[in-house]
Design a protein around this motif. Structure first.
Motif, PDB file in Angstrom:
ATOM      1  N   PHE A 190       0.634 -92.091   8.469  1.00 47.74           N
ATOM      2  CA  PHE A 190       1.481 -93.261   8.717  1.00 47.74           C
ATOM      3  C   PHE A 190       2.429 -93.532   7.545  1.00 47.74           C
ATOM      4  N   VAL A 191       2.150 -92.940   6.401  1.00 46.21           N
ATOM      5  CA  VAL A 191       3.017 -93.100   5.230  1.00 46.21           C
ATOM      6  C   VAL A 191       4.097 -92.027   5.200  1.00 46.21           C
ATOM      7  N   ARG A 192       3.786 -90.862   5.778  1.00 42.78           N
ATOM      8  CA  ARG A 192       4.670 -89.702   5.660  1.00 42.78           C
ATOM      9  C   ARG A 192       6.103 -89.985   6.121  1.00 42.78           C
ATOM     10  N   PRO A 193       6.341 -90.590   7.275  1.00 40.79           N
ATOM     11  CA  PRO A 193       7.735 -90.831   7.687  1.00 40.79           C
ATOM     12  C   PRO A 193       8.497 -91.723   6.708  1.00 40.79           C
ATOM     13  N   ILE A 194       7.811 -92.724   6.158  1.00 38.53           N
ATOM     14  CA  ILE A 194       8.474 -93.625   5.209  1.00 38.53           C
ATOM     15  C   ILE A 194       8.814 -92.879   3.930  1.00 38.53           C
ATOM     16  N   ALA A 195       7.841 -92.110   3.424  1.00 42.57           N
ATOM     17  CA  ALA A 195       8.067 -91.367   2.184  1.00 42.57           C
ATOM     18  C   ALA A 195       9.198 -90.360   2.345  1.00 42.57           C
ATOM     19  N   ARG A 196       9.199 -89.668   3.473  1.00 46.93           N
ATOM     20  CA  ARG A 196      10.248 -88.672   3.699  1.00 46.93           C
ATOM     21  C   ARG A 196      11.615 -89.335   3.860  1.00 46.93           C
ATOM     22  N   SER A 197      11.640 -90.469   4.487  1.00 53.06           N
ATOM     23  CA  SER A 197      12.909 -91.176   4.653  1.00 53.06           C
ATOM     24  C   SER A 197      13.479 -91.601   3.299  1.00 53.06           C
ATOM     25  N   ILE A 198      12.609 -92.096   2.432  1.00 50.33           N
ATOM     26  CA  ILE A 198      13.059 -92.531   1.102  1.00 50.33           C
ATOM     27  C   ILE A 198      13.524 -91.332   0.276  1.00 50.33           C
ATOM     28  N   THR A 199      12.715 -90.269   0.266  1.00 49.48           N
ATOM     29  CA  THR A 199      13.097 -89.114  -0.545  1.00 49.48           C
ATOM     30  C   THR A 199      14.379 -88.470  -0.039  1.00 49.48           C
ATOM     31  N   ASN A 200      14.524 -88.380   1.270  1.00 55.50           N
ATOM     32  CA  ASN A 200      15.754 -87.794   1.817  1.00 55.50           C
ATOM     33  C   ASN A 200      16.977 -88.620   1.453  1.00 55.50           C
ATOM     34  N   ARG A 201      16.812 -89.943   1.485  1.00 55.80           N
ATOM     35  CA  ARG A 201      17.940 -90.810   1.163  1.00 55.80           C
ATOM     36  C   ARG A 201      18.334 -90.685  -0.305  1.00 55.80           C
ATOM     37  N   VAL A 202      17.334 -90.650  -1.182  1.00 53.21           N
ATOM     38  CA  VAL A 202      17.624 -90.517  -2.616  1.00 53.21           C
ATOM     39  C   VAL A 202      18.273 -89.167  -2.900  1.00 53.21           C
ATOM     40  N   LYS A 203      17.742 -88.119  -2.291  1.00 56.12           N
ATOM     41  CA  LYS A 203      18.310 -86.794  -2.540  1.00 56.12           C
ATOM     42  C   LYS A 203      19.742 -86.692  -2.020  1.00 56.12           C
ATOM     43  N   SER A 204      19.976 -87.176  -0.807  1.00 52.43           N
ATOM     44  CA  SER A 204      21.303 -87.002  -0.206  1.00 52.43           C
ATOM     45  C   SER A 204      22.357 -87.915  -0.817  1.00 52.43           C
ATOM     46  N   SER A 205      21.930 -89.084  -1.282  1.00 53.82           N
ATOM     47  CA  SER A 205      22.902 -90.046  -1.797  1.00 53.82           C
ATOM     48  C   SER A 205      23.136 -89.935  -3.299  1.00 53.82           C
ATOM     49  N   PHE A 206      22.162 -89.385  -4.036  1.00 53.00           N
ATOM     50  CA  PHE A 206      22.303 -89.350  -5.486  1.00 53.00           C
ATOM     51  C   PHE A 206      22.048 -87.971  -6.090  1.00 53.00           C
ATOM     52  N   ILE A 207      20.866 -87.409  -5.844  1.00 48.07           N
ATOM     53  CA  ILE A 207      20.473 -86.195  -6.566  1.00 48.07           C
ATOM     54  C   ILE A 207      21.369 -85.020  -6.208  1.00 48.07           C
ATOM     55  N   GLU A 208      21.511 -84.739  -4.914  1.00 51.82           N
ATOM     56  CA  GLU A 208      22.284 -83.561  -4.510  1.00 51.82           C
ATOM     57  C   GLU A 208      23.770 -83.685  -4.853  1.00 51.82           C
ATOM     58  N   PRO A 209      24.411 -84.860  -4.700  1.00 54.65           N
ATOM     59  CA  PRO A 209      25.794 -84.985  -5.172  1.00 54.65           C
ATOM     60  C   PRO A 209      25.937 -84.764  -6.675  1.00 54.65           C
ATOM     61  N   GLN A 210      24.946 -85.215  -7.448  1.00 51.55           N
ATOM     62  CA  GLN A 210      24.985 -84.973  -8.896  1.00 51.55           C
ATOM     63  C   GLN A 210      24.900 -83.485  -9.211  1.00 51.55           C
ATOM     64  N   ILE A 211      24.004 -82.792  -8.539  1.00 52.77           N
ATOM     65  CA  ILE A 211      23.871 -81.351  -8.769  1.00 52.77           C
ATOM     66  C   ILE A 211      25.170 -80.637  -8.401  1.00 52.77           C
ATOM     67  N   THR A 212      25.752 -81.004  -7.269  1.00 53.39           N
ATOM     68  CA  THR A 212      27.018 -80.406  -6.848  1.00 53.39           C
ATOM     69  C   THR A 212      28.105 -80.635  -7.890  1.00 53.39           C
ATOM     70  N   GLN A 213      28.168 -81.847  -8.407  1.00 53.93           N
ATOM     71  CA  GLN A 213      29.177 -82.177  -9.416  1.00 53.93           C
ATOM     72  C   GLN A 213      29.011 -81.306 -10.669  1.00 53.93           C
ATOM     73  N   HIS A 214      27.777 -81.159 -11.121  1.00 59.69           N
ATOM     74  CA  HIS A 214      27.532 -80.365 -12.323  1.00 59.69           C
ATOM     75  C   HIS A 214      27.809 -78.885 -12.087  1.00 59.69           C
ATOM     76  N   LEU A 215      27.403 -78.360 -10.946  1.00 57.93           N
ATOM     77  CA  LEU A 215      27.658 -76.950 -10.666  1.00 57.93           C
ATOM     78  C   LEU A 215      29.156 -76.665 -10.543  1.00 57.93           C
ATOM     79  N   ASP A 216      29.890 -77.568  -9.906  1.00 55.31           N
ATOM     80  CA  ASP A 216      31.338 -77.402  -9.811  1.00 55.31           C
ATOM     81  C   ASP A 216      31.980 -77.435 -11.193  1.00 55.31           C
ATOM     82  N   TYR A 217      31.489 -78.342 -12.029  1.00 50.95           N
ATOM     83  CA  TYR A 217      32.011 -78.456 -13.396  1.00 50.95           C
ATOM     84  C   TYR A 217      31.752 -77.177 -14.190  1.00 50.95           C
ATOM     85  N   MET A 218      30.531 -76.676 -14.136  1.00 50.60           N
ATOM     86  CA  MET A 218      30.207 -75.459 -14.883  1.00 50.60           C
ATOM     87  C   MET A 218      30.959 -74.247 -14.339  1.00 50.60           C
TER      88      MET A 218
END
Length: 221
Positions: A126-154
């Protein structure tokens, strides 16, 4: 004799590579991660209180942190090798990339690793959907754009010269290798960024890199 306290699948691999580049004799003391947690063993804390890798000992000196270790080894044993001359534009770039690797490039990659592990970890159904929703949101909105920015820069920066500090290979290239290899393993770095992949192919073909792998053992990020 320099001793490197070498943790499998860790940043200490690039210190082995540096020692090979400098043609310095060294000993390896090996440590294995706990399979379930992937954390370093408690025995590493007997060498350094934080129990992290890499750590080197050189006589009475115990030194941690990749950047500090690299600067120490190059300054003490390099005899002018693997760093540009002081006061040159290349030296400024060398210093920048030496610190950028851990200060800027690695944090979003580490966050991605942590959030990926959260998604995969066992938890009540019963926790899994909530946890996955939060992690997906953090990754898609912050982590992955940051990684893309750094890789493009390098990608843009390495297109300006053969190596990160200029046209000569330096210890900054050794330092930056780990976040780039981590990005290939866990963040989608591929041939869509040809300059970075050419850089990685170039370092992987160096005999010193191969020798460090032989001595350090399997390296899987």
């Amino acid at each position: 004799m320099i001793t490197i306290h070498h943790l499998n699948n860790s940043r200490s691999q690039r210190v082995l590579w540096l020692l090979e580049e400098l043609e310095l004799p060294y000993e390896i003391k090996r440590y294995e991660r706990y399979p379930k947690t992937m954390l370093a063993p408690a025995s590493l804390r007997r060498v350094h209180p934080l129990g992290k890798s890499p750590v080197i000992t050189d006589g009475d000196l115990t030194l941690a942190e990749s950047g500090a270790i690299i600067e120490y080894l190059v300054d003490r044993y390099g005899n002018g090798r693997l760093k540009p001359a002081l006061g040159t534009p290349e030296y400024l770039r060398y210093t920048y990339w030496l610190h950028y690797a851990e200060g800027s490039a690695m944090p979003p990659l580490l966050l991605k690793l942590i959030f990926d592990q959260i998604e995969k970890s066992s938890m009540p159904f019963f926790v899994r959907p909530i946890a996955r929703s939060i992690t997906n949101r953090v990754k898609s909105s912050f982590i992955e754009p940051q990684i893309t920015q750094h890789l493009d820069y390098m990608e843009a920066e390495i297109s300006k010269s053969t190596w990160f500090a200029g046209n000569e290979f330096t210890a900054a290239d050794i330092q930056i290798s780990f976040p780039l290899e981590a990005a290939v393993a866990r963040a989608g770095l591929n041939e869509s960024r040809p300059q970075l992949m050419t850089f990685l192919n170039r370092i992987h073909s160096r005999p010193t890199y191969q020798k460090a792998l032989e001595r350090g053992g399997a390296y899987d990020l």
